[in-house]
Design a protein around this motif. Structure first.
Motif, PDB file in Angstrom:
ATOM      1  N   GLU A 175       0.829  -1.210   0.000  1.00 10.27           N
ATOM      2  CA  GLU A 175       0.000   0.000   0.000  1.00 10.27           C
ATOM      3  C   GLU A 175       0.864   1.260   0.000  1.00 10.27           C
ATOM      4  O   GLU A 175       0.614   2.200  -0.762  1.00 10.27           O
ATOM      5  N   LEU A 176       1.877   1.281   0.864  1.00 14.05           N
ATOM      6  CA  LEU A 176       2.732   2.460   0.950  1.00 14.05           C
ATOM      7  C   LEU A 176       3.541   2.637  -0.338  1.00 14.05           C
ATOM      8  O   LEU A 176       3.662   3.752  -0.865  1.00 14.05           O
ATOM      9  N   THR A 177       4.070   1.544  -0.863  1.00 18.23           N
ATOM     10  CA  THR A 177       4.864   1.616  -2.094  1.00 18.23           C
ATOM     11  C   THR A 177       4.024   2.094  -3.265  1.00 18.23           C
ATOM     12  O   THR A 177       4.447   2.972  -4.037  1.00 18.23           O
ATOM     13  N   GLU A 178       2.825   1.536  -3.425  1.00 15.52           N
ATOM     14  CA  GLU A 178       1.980   1.907  -4.557  1.00 15.52           C
ATOM     15  C   GLU A 178       1.483   3.345  -4.433  1.00 15.52           C
ATOM     16  O   GLU A 178       1.378   4.061  -5.432  1.00 15.52           O
ATOM     17  N   THR A 179       1.176   3.779  -3.217  1.00 13.71           N
ATOM     18  CA  THR A 179       0.741   5.163  -3.011  1.00 13.71           C
ATOM     19  C   THR A 179       1.844   6.143  -3.407  1.00 13.71           C
ATOM     20  O   THR A 179       1.611   7.108  -4.150  1.00 13.71           O
ATOM     21  N   LEU A 180       3.053   5.891  -2.915  1.00 11.50           N
ATOM     22  CA  LEU A 180       4.168   6.782  -3.237  1.00 11.50           C
ATOM     23  C   LEU A 180       4.513   6.729  -4.722  1.00 11.50           C
ATOM     24  O   LEU A 180       4.791   7.762  -5.343  1.00 11.50           O
ATOM     25  N   ALA A 181       4.495   5.535  -5.308  1.00 11.00           N
ATOM     26  CA  ALA A 181       4.821   5.409  -6.733  1.00 11.00           C
ATOM     27  C   ALA A 181       3.844   6.215  -7.585  1.00 11.00           C
ATOM     28  O   ALA A 181       4.245   6.898  -8.539  1.00 11.00           O
ATOM     29  N   ALA A 182       2.555   6.160  -7.241  1.00 12.45           N
ATOM     30  CA  ALA A 182       1.548   6.898  -8.000  1.00 12.45           C
ATOM     31  C   ALA A 182       1.738   8.403  -7.854  1.00 12.45           C
ATOM     32  O   ALA A 182       1.655   9.158  -8.831  1.00 12.45           O
ATOM     33  N   LEU A 183       2.018   8.864  -6.637  1.00 13.87           N
ATOM     34  CA  LEU A 183       2.204  10.297  -6.413  1.00 13.87           C
ATOM     35  C   LEU A 183       3.469  10.802  -7.100  1.00 13.87           C
ATOM     36  O   LEU A 183       3.477  11.898  -7.683  1.00 13.87           O
ATOM     37  N   LEU A 184       4.542  10.019  -7.023  1.00 11.07           N
ATOM     38  CA  LEU A 184       5.795  10.434  -7.663  1.00 11.07           C
ATOM     39  C   LEU A 184       5.628  10.555  -9.174  1.00 11.07           C
ATOM     40  O   LEU A 184       6.180  11.460  -9.803  1.00 11.07           O
ATOM     41  N   GLU A 185       4.841   9.652  -9.747  1.00  5.87           N
ATOM     42  CA  GLU A 185       4.639   9.666 -11.199  1.00  5.87           C
ATOM     43  C   GLU A 185       3.670  10.751 -11.638  1.00  5.87           C
ATOM     44  O   GLU A 185       3.927  11.486 -12.593  1.00  5.87           O
ATOM     45  N   LYS A 186       2.555  10.879 -10.929  1.00  4.92           N
ATOM     46  CA  LYS A 186       1.484  11.772 -11.374  1.00  4.92           C
ATOM     47  C   LYS A 186       1.614  13.187 -10.824  1.00  4.92           C
ATOM     48  O   LYS A 186       1.142  14.145 -11.448  1.00  4.92           O
ATOM     49  N   LEU A 187       2.229  13.333  -9.638  1.00  2.00           N
ATOM     50  CA  LEU A 187       2.328  14.652  -9.007  1.00  2.00           C
ATOM     51  C   LEU A 187       3.767  14.922  -8.558  1.00  2.00           C
ATOM     52  O   LEU A 187       4.031  15.132  -7.371  1.00  2.00           O
ATOM     53  N   PRO A 188       4.723  14.932  -9.476  1.00  4.02           N
ATOM     54  CA  PRO A 188       6.120  15.152  -9.071  1.00  4.02           C
ATOM     55  C   PRO A 188       6.340  16.521  -8.436  1.00  4.02           C
ATOM     56  O   PRO A 188       7.290  16.710  -7.683  1.00  4.02           O
ATOM     57  N   GLY A 189       5.462  17.471  -8.730  1.00  5.97           N
ATOM     58  CA  GLY A 189       5.604  18.810  -8.158  1.00  5.97           C
ATOM     59  C   GLY A 189       4.899  18.977  -6.823  1.00  5.97           C
ATOM     60  O   GLY A 189       4.735  20.106  -6.352  1.00  5.97           O
ATOM     61  N   LEU A 190       4.495  17.888  -6.184  1.00  5.67           N
ATOM     62  CA  LEU A 190       3.769  17.957  -4.916  1.00  5.67           C
ATOM     63  C   LEU A 190       4.573  18.717  -3.861  1.00  5.67           C
ATOM     64  O   LEU A 190       5.774  18.485  -3.695  1.00  5.67           O
ATOM     65  N   ARG A 191       3.891  19.638  -3.159  1.00  3.42           N
ATOM     66  CA  ARG A 191       4.541  20.431  -2.117  1.00  3.42           C
ATOM     67  C   ARG A 191       3.568  20.662  -0.972  1.00  3.42           C
ATOM     68  O   ARG A 191       2.350  20.624  -1.161  1.00  3.42           O
ATOM     69  N   LEU A 192       4.120  20.919   0.222  1.00  2.00           N
ATOM     70  CA  LEU A 192       3.281  21.328   1.346  1.00  2.00           C
ATOM     71  C   LEU A 192       2.717  22.709   1.057  1.00  2.00           C
ATOM     72  O   LEU A 192       3.417  23.580   0.544  1.00  2.00           O
ATOM     73  N   ALA A 193       1.445  22.901   1.391  1.00  2.00           N
ATOM     74  CA  ALA A 193       0.809  24.204   1.170  1.00  2.00           C
ATOM     75  C   ALA A 193       0.991  25.125   2.367  1.00  2.00           C
ATOM     76  O   ALA A 193       0.667  26.315   2.294  1.00  2.00           O
ATOM     77  N   VAL A 194       1.488  24.582   3.476  1.00  2.00           N
ATOM     78  CA  VAL A 194       1.768  25.377   4.687  1.00  2.00           C
ATOM     79  C   VAL A 194       3.129  24.927   5.212  1.00  2.00           C
ATOM     80  O   VAL A 194       3.566  23.809   4.934  1.00  2.00           O
ATOM     81  N   PRO A 195       3.816  25.769   5.980  1.00  3.02           N
ATOM     82  CA  PRO A 195       5.076  25.330   6.586  1.00  3.02           C
ATOM     83  C   PRO A 195       4.855  24.105   7.476  1.00  3.02           C
ATOM     84  O   PRO A 195       3.816  23.998   8.151  1.00  3.02           O
ATOM     85  N   ALA A 196       5.810  23.205   7.498  1.00  2.00           N
ATOM     86  CA  ALA A 196       5.663  21.961   8.265  1.00  2.00           C
ATOM     87  C   ALA A 196       5.425  22.234   9.745  1.00  2.00           C
ATOM     88  O   ALA A 196       4.684  21.492  10.408  1.00  2.00           O
ATOM     89  N   ASP A 197       6.025  23.308  10.283  1.00  2.00           N
ATOM     90  CA  ASP A 197       5.865  23.573  11.714  1.00  2.00           C
ATOM     91  C   ASP A 197       4.499  24.164  12.052  1.00  2.00           C
ATOM     92  O   ASP A 197       4.201  24.399  13.226  1.00  2.00           O
TER      93      ASP A 197
END
Length: 217
Positions: A175-197
């Protein structure tokens, strides 16, 4: 959960076949009750099993996925390294599971006296085992508090051990591998919308995790 079990039992099935996992469990238990030598679960046991399936199959998976994505995006060099070379994902998943254990603690009951470095746990006493500490043992892992996606996988206790080893360990990895693989392929520009803190954490859940994870791409 008791109300849900009763509702699913009462729900008519067009073809007589179970339509979901809970229906399968209920049907199997009803078949045991109808058998001449059957030994069905009590209602309390049935409800406990259903709750275990819910927590083990959903809450832990969702929590770990949320924590992993938060960690990869908080220091985006981790995310970018996997975008550039997704072949490293299997090893990265093992390191991420070490870094983010599936549960914070587990209670255990000692069946006999155990000497832990001069501290004796007596038979019958309850011990709370901190999985996060085991996954960051400096005698086992070099620089254990550092996330290293290229770290050579080391046997760890993320999924427990022996008779307590998680029966869903392989599924969790998939589950974790497939979720990350899909996001890396489809949304390589994924970013946090707020600071992590600025993320607010839910600490009462089985896995401490952000309550929400705002992102953009």
């Amino acid at each position: 959960m008791g109300e849900l079990c009763r509702a699913r039992r009462a729900a008519p099935r067009a073809d007589g076949e179970p339509t979901g996992l809970l229906d399968v469990v209920l049907a199997a238990n009803d078949a045991q009750a109808a058998a001449a030598d059957g030994d069905p679960l009590t209602d309390a046991e049935l409800h406990s099993l259903a709750m275990t399936l819910l927590i083990g199959g959903f809450e832990t998976t969702g929590g770990v996925i949320t924590n992993v994505i938060t960690t990869l995006l908080a220091d985006r060099s981790h995310w970018e390294s996997l975008v550039a070379d997704p072949s490293g994902l299997p090893g990265a998943v093992e390191e991420l599971l070490r870094y983010h254990p599936l549960s914070m603690t587990f209670p255990r009951v000692a069946t006999e006296d155990v000497d832990l470095g001069g501290f004796v746990v007596r038979a019958g006493e309850v011990v709370v085992v901190p999985l996060a500490a085991m996954s960051r043992d400096p005698e086992v892992f070099t620089d254990p508090d550092r996330l290293d996606l290229t770290r050579e996988p080391v046997t760890n206790l993320t999924f427990g051990h022996g008779p307590h080893h998680c029966i869903g360990a392989h599924l969790a990895r998939v589950e974790l591998t497939e979720t990350l693989a899909a996001l890396l392929e489809k949304l390589p520009g994924l970013r946090l919308a707020v600071p992590a803190d600025e993320l607010t954490y839910e600490l009462k859940a089985p896995i401490g995790r952000p309550q929400t994870l705002p992102v953009h791409w």
